[in-house]
Design a protein around this motif. Structure first.
Motif, short mmCIF file in Angstrom:
data_model
loop_
_atom_site.label_atom_id
_atom_site.label_comp_id
_atom_site.label_asym_id
_atom_site.label_seq_id
_atom_site.Cartn_x
_atom_site.Cartn_y
_atom_site.Cartn_z
N VAL A 88 0.86 -1.18 0.00
CA VAL A 88 0.00 0.00 0.00
C VAL A 88 0.89 1.22 0.00
O VAL A 88 1.72 1.39 0.90
CB VAL A 88 -0.89 0.03 1.26
N CYS A 89 0.73 2.05 -1.02
CA CYS A 89 1.58 3.23 -1.12
C CYS A 89 1.11 4.31 -0.16
O CYS A 89 -0.06 4.67 -0.14
CB CYS A 89 1.59 3.78 -2.55
N LEU A 90 2.06 4.80 0.64
CA LEU A 90 1.77 5.93 1.52
C LEU A 90 2.69 7.10 1.18
O LEU A 90 2.99 7.94 2.02
CB LEU A 90 1.95 5.52 2.99
N GLY A 91 3.16 7.13 -0.07
CA GLY A 91 3.94 8.29 -0.54
C GLY A 91 3.06 9.53 -0.54
O GLY A 91 1.84 9.43 -0.33
N THR A 92 3.65 10.67 -0.83
CA THR A 92 2.93 11.94 -0.67
C THR A 92 1.62 11.98 -1.47
O THR A 92 0.56 12.27 -0.93
CB THR A 92 3.84 13.12 -1.09
N ALA A 93 1.71 11.67 -2.77
CA ALA A 93 0.51 11.77 -3.62
C ALA A 93 -0.58 10.83 -3.11
O ALA A 93 -1.77 11.19 -3.04
CB ALA A 93 0.85 11.45 -5.06
N CYS A 94 -0.19 9.63 -2.74
CA CYS A 94 -1.18 8.65 -2.26
C CYS A 94 -1.70 9.04 -0.88
O CYS A 94 -2.90 8.88 -0.59
CB CYS A 94 -0.58 7.26 -2.22
N HIS A 95 -0.83 9.58 -0.07
CA HIS A 95 -1.26 10.01 1.27
C HIS A 95 -2.32 11.11 1.15
O HIS A 95 -3.36 11.04 1.79
CB HIS A 95 -0.04 10.52 2.05
N ALA A 129 6.79 3.46 0.39
CA ALA A 129 6.83 4.83 -0.12
C ALA A 129 6.48 4.77 -1.61
O ALA A 129 6.17 3.70 -2.12
CB ALA A 129 8.20 5.41 0.10
N CYS A 130 6.53 5.87 -2.30
CA CYS A 130 6.09 5.98 -3.68
C CYS A 130 6.50 4.78 -4.56
O CYS A 130 7.65 4.38 -4.58
CB CYS A 130 6.66 7.26 -4.28
N ILE A 131 5.51 4.23 -5.26
CA ILE A 131 5.83 3.12 -6.16
C ILE A 131 5.81 3.56 -7.62
O ILE A 131 5.74 2.74 -8.53
CB ILE A 131 4.89 1.91 -5.93
N GLY A 132 5.84 4.87 -7.82
CA GLY A 132 6.02 5.40 -9.17
C GLY A 132 4.77 5.43 -10.03
O GLY A 132 4.86 5.46 -11.25
N ALA A 133 3.62 5.40 -9.40
CA ALA A 133 2.38 5.48 -10.17
C ALA A 133 1.49 6.57 -9.56
O ALA A 133 0.28 6.40 -9.40
CB ALA A 133 1.66 4.13 -10.14
N CYS A 134 2.13 7.71 -9.26
CA CYS A 134 1.45 8.79 -8.52
C CYS A 134 0.17 9.26 -9.22
O CYS A 134 -0.78 9.68 -8.56
CB CYS A 134 2.38 9.96 -8.30
N GLY A 135 0.17 9.21 -10.56
CA GLY A 135 -1.01 9.65 -11.31
C GLY A 135 -2.23 8.80 -11.00
O GLY A 135 -3.36 9.20 -11.29
N PRO A 138 -4.88 7.07 -4.94
CA PRO A 138 -4.03 6.20 -4.13
C PRO A 138 -3.90 4.81 -4.77
O PRO A 138 -4.85 4.29 -5.34
CB PRO A 138 -4.78 6.10 -2.80
N VAL A 139 -2.72 4.24 -4.61
CA VAL A 139 -2.37 3.01 -5.32
C VAL A 139 -1.99 1.90 -4.35
O VAL A 139 -1.35 2.15 -3.33
CB VAL A 139 -1.12 3.27 -6.22
N ILE A 140 -2.39 0.67 -4.72
CA ILE A 140 -1.81 -0.50 -4.05
C ILE A 140 -1.30 -1.45 -5.13
O ILE A 140 -1.74 -1.38 -6.28
CB ILE A 140 -2.82 -1.25 -3.13
S1 FES Z 1 3.03 8.50 -4.02
FE1 FES Z 1 1.96 6.66 -4.33
S2 FES Z 1 2.63 6.07 -6.29
FE2 FES Z 1 3.74 7.86 -5.94
#
Ligand code: FES
Length: 163
Positions: A88-95, A129-135, A138-140
């Motif tokens: 589960v991505c908790l990077g900035t965009a997903c957060h 952290a970010c998995i490179g699919a910020c667009g 939220p991504v898993i």
């Molecule tokens: S922050 Fe979730 S894919 Fe980049």
């Protein structure tokens, strides 16, 4: 010469035999520890204590060194892992777009917390952290599959697909 070359043949399980084969292949080489650990993890799915002890003995390395390497590298796991790894991505965009709520829903559905594995070894849940699919936030990811633009309500249906 290392100990593995001097041991008597015994009846062993298939996994033990495979491990023995791997250790035999690497045992007289420098820098054998990491490739042996990687192969052992491929065989067992994780690195059980008894396997680490065997590797330590057979490669003539202190157990503390073996543990040191295993705990240093994130690629190694000391506990069994699920058949499906959910990241589960908790990077900035997903957060910003509700990643924490998605994680919460998965934890609720599976009855486990971040970093754990279900008792039936079906799923392991990890926040990353970010998995490179910020667009798509939220991504898993479940295994190699990416699921994006998620609402927590979609989680049960997604999880059902992975036996
Ligand atoms: S922050 Fe979730 S894919 Fe980049």
């Amino acid at each position: 010469m290392c100990n593995c070359c001097q041991q008597d043949q015994q009846v062993e399980t298939e996994k033990e035999l495979k491990l023995k084969e791997v250790i035999g292949k690497f045992c007289n080489q420098r820098g054998a520890l990491i490739p042996v650990l990687q192969a052992a993890q491929d065989i067992y799915g994780y690195l059980p204590k008894e396997v680490l002890i065997k590797i330590s003995e057979d490669l003539n390395l202190p157990l503390s060194k073996v543990y040191g390497v295993v705990t240093f590298y994130a690629q190694f796991h000391l506990k069994p892992r699920g058949r499906h790894i959910i990241r589960v991505c908790l990077g900035t965009a997903c957060h910003v777009r509700g990643g924490a709520k998605v994680l919460e829903r998965i934890e609720k559905e599976l009855g486990i917390s971040d970093g754990s594995t279900t008792e039936d070894l079906r799923y392991t849940l990890e926040s990353v952290a970010c998995i490179g699919a910020c667009g798509l936030a939220p991504v898993i990811m479940v295994g190699d599959d990416t699921h994006g633009r998620l609402e927590p309500e979609q989680i049960p249906e997604i999880l059902e697909k992975y036996e």
